[in-house]
Design a protein around this motif. Structure first.
Motif, short mmCIF file in Angstrom:
data_model
loop_
_atom_site.label_atom_id
_atom_site.label_comp_id
_atom_site.label_asym_id
_atom_site.label_seq_id
_atom_site.Cartn_x
_atom_site.Cartn_y
_atom_site.Cartn_z
N ARG A 22 0.84 -1.20 0.00
CA ARG A 22 0.00 0.00 0.00
C ARG A 22 0.88 1.25 0.00
NH1 ARG A 22 -5.48 -0.94 1.72
NH2 ARG A 22 -5.73 -3.09 2.34
N TRP A 23 0.58 2.15 -0.92
CA TRP A 23 1.20 3.46 -0.98
C TRP A 23 0.08 4.49 -0.96
CZ3 TRP A 23 6.34 3.69 -0.52
CH2 TRP A 23 7.09 2.56 -0.84
N ILE A 38 -2.64 3.59 -3.51
CA ILE A 38 -2.13 2.85 -4.65
C ILE A 38 -1.67 1.50 -4.15
CG2 ILE A 38 -0.38 2.77 -6.47
CD1 ILE A 38 -1.28 6.08 -4.97
N LEU A 39 -2.28 0.44 -4.66
CA LEU A 39 -1.89 -0.91 -4.30
C LEU A 39 -0.93 -1.40 -5.37
CD1 LEU A 39 -5.43 -2.28 -3.43
CD2 LEU A 39 -3.73 -1.43 -1.85
N CYS A 46 -0.27 -1.36 -10.69
CA CYS A 46 -0.81 -0.54 -9.60
C CYS A 46 -2.32 -0.45 -9.71
CB CYS A 46 -0.23 0.86 -9.67
SG CYS A 46 1.55 0.92 -9.40
N VAL A 47 -2.99 -0.70 -8.60
CA VAL A 47 -4.45 -0.58 -8.52
C VAL A 47 -4.75 0.70 -7.76
CG1 VAL A 47 -6.58 -1.67 -7.72
CG2 VAL A 47 -4.69 -3.10 -8.54
N ILE A 48 -5.51 1.60 -8.39
CA ILE A 48 -5.82 2.88 -7.77
C ILE A 48 -7.15 2.76 -7.02
CG2 ILE A 48 -6.11 5.36 -8.19
CD1 ILE A 48 -3.40 4.13 -9.22
N THR A 49 -7.12 3.11 -5.73
CA THR A 49 -8.31 3.03 -4.89
C THR A 49 -8.40 4.31 -4.05
OG1 THR A 49 -7.19 2.02 -3.00
CG2 THR A 49 -8.02 0.52 -4.68
N LEU A 50 -9.44 4.42 -3.29
CA LEU A 50 -9.58 5.54 -2.35
C LEU A 50 -8.98 5.14 -1.02
CD1 LEU A 50 -13.25 6.71 -3.01
CD2 LEU A 50 -11.14 7.65 -3.94
N ALA A 51 -8.29 6.08 -0.38
CA ALA A 51 -7.76 5.83 0.96
C ALA A 51 -8.90 5.87 1.97
CB ALA A 51 -6.70 6.88 1.30
N GLU A 135 -18.25 0.22 0.04
CA GLU A 135 -18.29 -1.02 0.81
C GLU A 135 -16.98 -1.79 0.74
OE1 GLU A 135 -21.58 -2.99 -1.00
OE2 GLU A 135 -23.02 -1.48 -0.29
N LYS A 136 -16.37 -1.85 -0.44
CA LYS A 136 -15.14 -2.62 -0.64
C LYS A 136 -14.13 -1.83 -1.47
CE LYS A 136 -17.84 -6.85 -0.63
NZ LYS A 136 -18.25 -8.02 -1.38
N PRO A 137 -13.59 -0.73 -0.93
CA PRO A 137 -12.72 0.14 -1.73
C PRO A 137 -11.42 -0.51 -2.21
CG PRO A 137 -12.70 0.83 0.56
CD PRO A 137 -13.75 -0.24 0.43
N SER A 138 -10.88 -1.46 -1.46
CA SER A 138 -9.59 -2.07 -1.85
C SER A 138 -9.73 -3.28 -2.75
CB SER A 138 -8.81 -2.48 -0.60
OG SER A 138 -8.47 -1.35 0.14
#
Length: 181
Positions: A22-23, A38-39, A46-51, A135-138
């Motif tokens: 996780r970054w 950023i996973l 890299c998978v872009i998600t919300l922190a 519900e599942k951001p990552s």
């Protein structure tokens, strides 16, 4: 071998924790609390998600809609990738917008790429069911998948925060908020 009821073994790490690093990018484009996660997989994808601290994930927010239409001429949905060399992928800079999230309270959030690279895919599932973003951001609620250039794969984390550094930023925000109130 019998175990006592209530006795638990060591917690098994989730798939994300096991295979991704996780970054974090805090206050993207200078907007307070608009943090992105950023996973990064070991294969450099890299998978872009919300922190976790992003306003969209805070209680009480309802997502009205999500749009990958960045401008009149640019839609991330038009991204078509093919072949070994990922032909047709849109190239992204660190500040390139990926999508816009519209909330029922009238707020609009622009989600940025945070890493340079080629856009491999966007998550069309969140268009049809925006609630999975909260519900599942990552996992199922990710925004997009980006593939950095091989030469830049080591340097993409420059300017990003580790999990520990990010937690320190969040704690500083909370103490600053409580000190001013």
């Amino acid at each position: 071998m019998a175990t006592e009821p209530g006795a638990e073994g060591p917690a098994v790490p989730s798939l994300v924790d096991r295979y991704f690093t996780r970054w974090y990018k805090a206050d993207v484009k200078g907007k307070p609390c608009e943090d992105h996660c950023i996973l990064q997989h070991s294969n450099r994808i890299c998978v872009i998600t919300l922190a976790e601290s992003h306003p969209v994930l805070q209680s009480g927010k309802t997502i009205k809609s999500i749009s990958y239409q960045i401008s009149t001429n640019c839609s991330r949905l038009q991204n078509k990738v093919s072949g070994k060399f990922k032909r047709g992928a849109q190239f992204l800079t660190e500040l390139a917008p990926l999508c816009k999230i519209y909330c029922s309270d009238g707020k609009e959030y622009t989600i940025s790429s945070c890493v340079r690279g080629r856009l491999m895919e966007v998550n069309e599932n969140i268009l049809h069911k925006p609630s999975i973003l909260q519900e599942k951001p990552s996992t199922e609620g990710y925004i997009a998948v980006v593939l950095p250039k091989f030469e830049e794969s080591k340097s993409i984390t420059d300017g990003l925060l580790t999990q520990k550094q990010y937690e320190e930023v969040v704690v500083r925000r909370i103490t600053a908020t409580t000190a001013t109130s």
